[in-house]
Design a protein around this motif. Sequence first.
Motif, PDB file in Angstrom:
ATOM      1  N   VAL A 165     -29.811 -86.189  85.211  1.00  0.00           N
ATOM      2  CA  VAL A 165     -28.930 -85.052  84.921  1.00  0.00           C
ATOM      3  C   VAL A 165     -29.773 -83.814  84.641  1.00  0.00           C
ATOM      4  N   GLY A 166     -29.130 -82.647  84.688  1.00  0.00           N
ATOM      5  CA  GLY A 166     -29.803 -81.407  84.334  1.00  0.00           C
ATOM      6  C   GLY A 166     -30.633 -80.797  85.451  1.00  0.00           C
ATOM      7  N   LEU A 167     -30.425 -81.228  86.689  1.00  0.00           N
ATOM      8  CA  LEU A 167     -31.143 -80.614  87.800  1.00  0.00           C
ATOM      9  C   LEU A 167     -30.562 -79.232  88.110  1.00  0.00           C
ATOM     10  N   SER A 171     -30.651 -72.946  83.609  1.00  0.00           N
ATOM     11  CA  SER A 171     -29.267 -72.690  83.197  1.00  0.00           C
ATOM     12  C   SER A 171     -28.373 -73.924  83.310  1.00  0.00           C
ATOM     13  N   HIS A 172     -28.916 -75.004  83.845  1.00  0.00           N
ATOM     14  CA  HIS A 172     -28.104 -76.206  84.068  1.00  0.00           C
ATOM     15  C   HIS A 172     -28.457 -77.344  83.106  1.00  0.00           C
ATOM     16  N   GLY A 173     -29.162 -77.055  82.050  1.00  0.00           N
ATOM     17  CA  GLY A 173     -29.442 -78.069  81.048  1.00  0.00           C
ATOM     18  C   GLY A 173     -30.835 -78.648  81.165  1.00  0.00           C
ATOM     19  N   ILE A 174     -31.123 -79.605  80.293  1.00  0.00           N
ATOM     20  CA  ILE A 174     -32.435 -80.255  80.245  1.00  0.00           C
ATOM     21  C   ILE A 174     -32.442 -81.431  81.221  1.00  0.00           C
ATOM     22  N   THR A 175     -33.423 -81.465  82.096  1.00  0.00           N
ATOM     23  CA  THR A 175     -33.530 -82.563  83.060  1.00  0.00           C
ATOM     24  C   THR A 175     -33.990 -83.827  82.347  1.00  0.00           C
ATOM     25  N   ARG A 176     -33.238 -84.898  82.533  1.00  0.00           N
ATOM     26  CA  ARG A 176     -33.609 -86.185  81.925  1.00  0.00           C
ATOM     27  C   ARG A 176     -32.951 -87.324  82.672  1.00  0.00           C
ATOM     28  N   GLU A 177     -33.464 -88.522  82.446  1.00  0.00           N
ATOM     29  CA  GLU A 177     -32.846 -89.719  83.009  1.00  0.00           C
ATOM     30  C   GLU A 177     -31.610 -90.081  82.209  1.00  0.00           C
ATOM     31  N   ASP A 178     -30.601 -90.566  82.910  1.00  0.00           N
ATOM     32  CA  ASP A 178     -29.355 -90.985  82.267  1.00  0.00           C
ATOM     33  C   ASP A 178     -28.792 -92.148  83.075  1.00  0.00           C
TER      34      ASP A 178
END
Length: 541
Positions: A165-167, A171-178
């Motif tokens: 998520v977060g790609l 402005s679209h959030g923090i990229t991390r695994e979910d």
Amino acid sequence: MQPIVRIAENLGLSDEALELYGKFKAKIDFTKIPERTSPGKVVLVTAISPTSAGEGKSTVTVGLSDALKRMGQSVVVALREPSLGPVMGVKGGATGGGYSQVLPMEEINLHFNGDLHAITTANNALSAFIDNHLHQGNELNIDPRRITWKRVLDMNDRSLRNIIVGLGGPSHGITREDGFDITVASEIMAVLCLAKNLEDLKERLSRIVIGYTYENEPVNVRSLGVEGALTLLLKEAIKPNLVQTIEGTPSIIHGGPFANIAHGCNSIIATKTAMNLADIVITEAGFGADLGAEKFMHIKSRQANIIPSSVVIVATVRALKLQGGKHKNELKDEDVEALLEGTKNLMKHVETIRAFGVEPVVALNKFITDSEQEIHTLLNWCKENNISIALTDVWAKGGAGGEDLAKLVLSELDKPSNFSPLYELADSIEQKVRTIVQKVYGGKEVVFTENALKQIRQIEDYGWDSLPICMAKTQYSLSDQPKLIGRPTDFTITVREIIPKLGAGFLVCLTGDIMTMPGLPKKPAALNMDVDNDGQAIGLF
């Protein structure tokens, strides 16, 4: 179907306790129901190790309640809500079958009063709050690599097990695994099913651990300050649902955790509500006695002080033949030898229930493919081994086909209870798991992976080790290996991960390759589903 107001009147429900959802469904405001000085007795329905299609546990549960009603007993059946994953997948719905069903079947199996959607929304709202907290400066110093909370969807969808998520830039959030779990595996589902009231629901939600800081300290919902918002989303879903069987027996359906990846029991509120409305409550726990029943005894019984007065083990000729080595495509063929070999599996489930201090009754759920010789053989085997058994034909005959079973259950209800859990909460995590493996599964030992041992030490450091255990294990075998059928011995269970669920109040131990987000089969049941021009469902079962 009778109007639901008539079912409610026959049950003694006041108008103020009934919230109508159309003509045939309602929710119950459980806060408006007085507590009985002598609550109804609880009958738990469980099963042997099943085939992939299930053994008709819900069918027997409903049929038994109809049989008791026919015999003049005050009875309510309390079931779990179906998940759309198996409805669209391989198992189909969870409303019984034939002349032993709860109605309206189509609505219950699809979106039923919105409870599962509310749980999905609350779960994913929490995910949104977590990611927003990270994006807005991360005041709690949450480590994005250590967020344990996942999103959910009420559908089998293997492609969502691991995502990013977060790609898309800052402005679209923090990229991390979910990743996604199925809704019925969400801790919020477990919280809803184990909460005693709205206040308890909010308190449990606040305790949910969503991840850890960079200093490896736990972060819970209370730290985020959103427990009130989550409770608001669930304020209607916490109310149990009232429907009816084909024969007009009152049915309370509420909550739907799977028993192989969650605790597998309907809500405490629903069961307690039923106990305040009837003398006998028939409820179920998912899959075999090694899963749902064990979790009922160790988790639900403890948290709600609900003791089963009788336990019914559902067995089928076809499942026994499968456990006896018969190929799944040949279960319609007569094979007495495979049947007798499969009784070893039945005997283990009987011994498990007896270990809890309850004498079980076996319900032989009749299928049209069963031969007379196979039925006769199993009835004789049970008699020779001092096991009470009743041929149960509720699919074809409704309550009339369950009266022999009902008589056996009534005889058990008159006996004093000797119920007792198999482990103490003060036991170590390793000892609690070992007790389940040895006394319930019949295994030899437990192996904890290096990761699981590290998690145990961490759980002990946080003071969470006194919680009960919720084993996540295949339903097809007493072991953690689906193809190890019958009654295996000398096997070892491997625990690969332990997940604290502080809101629910248990520790989930993942074994084997069990998945908390199932996948669809090659030919899902959805291929046969449709709707006609009048809006009537086709192919839903």
